[in-house]
Design a protein around this motif. Structure first.
Motif, PDB file in Angstrom:
ATOM      1  N   VAL A  29       0.837  -1.193   0.000  1.00 22.25           N
ATOM      2  CA  VAL A  29       0.000   0.000   0.000  1.00 22.25           C
ATOM      3  C   VAL A  29       0.874   1.245   0.000  1.00 22.25           C
ATOM      4  N   ALA A  30       0.562   2.146  -0.921  1.00 19.61           N
ATOM      5  CA  ALA A  30       1.242   3.444  -0.984  1.00 19.61           C
ATOM      6  C   ALA A  30       0.263   4.511  -0.524  1.00 19.61           C
ATOM      7  N   LEU A  31       0.622   5.262   0.511  1.00 17.10           N
ATOM      8  CA  LEU A  31      -0.173   6.414   0.925  1.00 17.10           C
ATOM      9  C   LEU A  31       0.307   7.600   0.104  1.00 17.10           C
ATOM     10  N   TYR A  32      -0.590   8.203  -0.648  1.00 23.53           N
ATOM     11  CA  TYR A  32      -0.231   9.317  -1.537  1.00 23.53           C
ATOM     12  C   TYR A  32      -0.832  10.603  -1.001  1.00 23.53           C
ATOM     13  N   PHE A  33       0.020  11.463  -0.453  1.00 21.36           N
ATOM     14  CA  PHE A  33      -0.394  12.747   0.099  1.00 21.36           C
ATOM     15  C   PHE A  33      -0.247  13.795  -0.993  1.00 21.36           C
ATOM     16  N   ALA A  34      -1.352  14.426  -1.385  1.00 18.76           N
ATOM     17  CA  ALA A  34      -1.306  15.378  -2.488  1.00 18.76           C
ATOM     18  C   ALA A  34      -2.511  16.307  -2.422  1.00 18.76           C
ATOM     19  N   ALA A  35      -2.465  17.343  -3.269  1.00 22.24           N
ATOM     20  CA  ALA A  35      -3.578  18.290  -3.392  1.00 22.24           C
ATOM     21  C   ALA A  35      -3.646  18.777  -4.835  1.00 22.24           C
ATOM     22  N   PRO A  62      -2.500  -9.052 -12.234  1.00 16.12           N
ATOM     23  CA  PRO A  62      -2.424  -7.791 -11.480  1.00 16.12           C
ATOM     24  C   PRO A  62      -1.538  -7.893 -10.241  1.00 16.12           C
ATOM     25  N   ALA A  63      -0.741  -6.867 -10.035  1.00 17.57           N
ATOM     26  CA  ALA A  63       0.147  -6.812  -8.874  1.00 17.57           C
ATOM     27  C   ALA A  63      -0.663  -6.555  -7.609  1.00 17.57           C
ATOM     28  N   PRO A  64      -0.210  -7.068  -6.463  1.00 18.47           N
ATOM     29  CA  PRO A  64      -0.883  -6.806  -5.191  1.00 18.47           C
ATOM     30  C   PRO A  64      -0.485  -5.418  -4.671  1.00 18.47           C
ATOM     31  N   PHE A  65      -1.009  -4.394  -5.311  1.00 15.54           N
ATOM     32  CA  PHE A  65      -0.612  -3.019  -5.032  1.00 15.54           C
ATOM     33  C   PHE A  65      -1.859  -2.147  -4.976  1.00 15.54           C
ATOM     34  N   GLU A  66      -1.882  -1.219  -4.024  1.00 15.85           N
ATOM     35  CA  GLU A  66      -2.982  -0.276  -3.940  1.00 15.85           C
ATOM     36  C   GLU A  66      -2.464   1.078  -3.495  1.00 15.85           C
ATOM     37  N   VAL A  67      -3.043   2.124  -4.054  1.00 18.54           N
ATOM     38  CA  VAL A  67      -2.739   3.496  -3.662  1.00 18.54           C
ATOM     39  C   VAL A  67      -3.921   3.997  -2.839  1.00 18.54           C
ATOM     40  N   VAL A  68      -3.617   4.648  -1.717  1.00 14.08           N
ATOM     41  CA  VAL A  68      -4.641   5.310  -0.912  1.00 14.08           C
ATOM     42  C   VAL A  68      -4.271   6.788  -0.890  1.00 14.08           C
ATOM     43  N   PHE A  69      -5.106   7.585  -1.514  1.00 10.10           N
ATOM     44  CA  PHE A  69      -4.909   9.036  -1.588  1.00 10.10           C
ATOM     45  C   PHE A  69      -5.334   9.676  -0.275  1.00 10.10           C
ATOM     46  N   VAL A  70      -4.470  10.524   0.261  1.00  7.55           N
ATOM     47  CA  VAL A  70      -4.773  11.290   1.462  1.00  7.55           C
ATOM     48  C   VAL A  70      -4.721  12.754   1.036  1.00  7.55           C
ATOM     49  N   SER A  71      -5.869  13.370   0.961  1.00 12.09           N
ATOM     50  CA  SER A  71      -6.000  14.706   0.386  1.00 12.09           C
ATOM     51  C   SER A  71      -5.525  15.811   1.318  1.00 12.09           C
ATOM     52  N   ALA A  72      -4.840  16.766   0.708  1.00 16.46           N
ATOM     53  CA  ALA A  72      -4.484  18.000   1.407  1.00 16.46           C
ATOM     54  C   ALA A  72      -5.252  19.162   0.780  1.00 16.46           C
ATOM     55  N   ASP A  73      -6.318  18.837   0.068  1.00 20.15           N
ATOM     56  CA  ASP A  73      -7.137  19.862  -0.575  1.00 20.15           C
ATOM     57  C   ASP A  73      -7.913  20.649   0.475  1.00 20.15           C
ATOM     58  N   GLY A  74      -8.478  21.761   0.056  1.00 15.51           N
ATOM     59  CA  GLY A  74      -9.185  22.647   0.973  1.00 15.51           C
ATOM     60  C   GLY A  74     -10.617  22.250   1.254  1.00 15.51           C
ATOM     61  N   SER A  75     -11.182  21.383   0.418  1.00 11.32           N
ATOM     62  CA  SER A  75     -12.565  20.971   0.619  1.00 11.32           C
ATOM     63  C   SER A  75     -12.785  19.596  -0.002  1.00 11.32           C
ATOM     64  N   ALA A  76     -13.899  18.984   0.375  1.00  9.49           N
ATOM     65  CA  ALA A  76     -14.250  17.687  -0.203  1.00  9.49           C
ATOM     66  C   ALA A  76     -14.477  17.822  -1.704  1.00  9.49           C
ATOM     67  N   GLU A  77     -15.044  18.930  -2.121  1.00 12.42           N
ATOM     68  CA  GLU A  77     -15.287  19.163  -3.548  1.00 12.42           C
ATOM     69  C   GLU A  77     -13.970  19.250  -4.331  1.00 12.42           C
ATOM     70  N   GLU A  78     -12.996  19.987  -3.793  1.00 15.78           N
ATOM     71  CA  GLU A  78     -11.674  20.069  -4.439  1.00 15.78           C
ATOM     72  C   GLU A  78     -11.037  18.691  -4.531  1.00 15.78           C
ATOM     73  N   MET A  79     -11.161  17.910  -3.469  1.00 16.15           N
ATOM     74  CA  MET A  79     -10.599  16.571  -3.450  1.00 16.15           C
ATOM     75  C   MET A  79     -11.212  15.715  -4.567  1.00 16.15           C
TER      76      MET A  79
END
Length: 142
Positions: A29-35, A62-79
């Motif tokens: 699992v890759a935690l991806y912190f972005a905005a 398929p590889a046993p791989f998953e990305v979980v996005f962790v948003s740094a956006d300003g709102s749920a809509e932006e995310m």
């Protein structure tokens, strides 16, 4: 990584909800912190999308791989806008989940606190000693 997100729900870019434990079991699992407003995020996200697609969606096995996005956006809509525009078919922590803030974990992935931001604001450096003790790291940080 499943331990860190145990009991949590994740969302897809289409808005479907999945249980983290089921979706992440036996995967890297890759935690991806972005905005979406962040230029480096906008530059890197298509590359990550291609990487993910090649590993998971287009591979014969398929590889046993998953990305979980962790948003740094300003709102749920932006995310959601960012997810729909540039993301792959990966998962995300819901915008209002407290884990988006600052989670402090042990080496084995067990959560020490999901209130890291609050603790730093309220206690400053003093909270670190509690984290070290909870993490079973025996070093002299006094």
């Amino acid at each position: 990584m499943v331990d860190v997100l145990s009991g949590r729900r994740l969302v897809t870019r289409e808005g479907a909800v999945v249980e983290a434990e089921a979706a992440l079991q036996n995967k890297v699992v890759a935690l991806y912190f972005a905005a979406g407003r962040c230029s480096p995020s906008r530059d890197f996200t298509p590359l990550l999308c291609d990487f993910y697609t090649a590993l998971v969606s287009e591979a014969r096995r398929p590889a046993p791989f998953e990305v979980v996005f962790v948003s740094a956006d300003g709102s749920a809509e932006e995310m959601l806008d960012f997810m729909r525009e540039l993301h792959g078919a990966w998962l995300a922590l819901p915008f209002h989940d407290p884990y988006r803030q600052l989670v402090v974990i042990k080496q084995n992935g067990a959560v020490i606190t999901n209130k890291g931001r609050k603790q730093i604001r309220e206690r400053g450096l003093a909270c670190f000693q509690n984290w070290v003790e909870a993490a079973d790291v025996f070093q002299n940080f006094l």
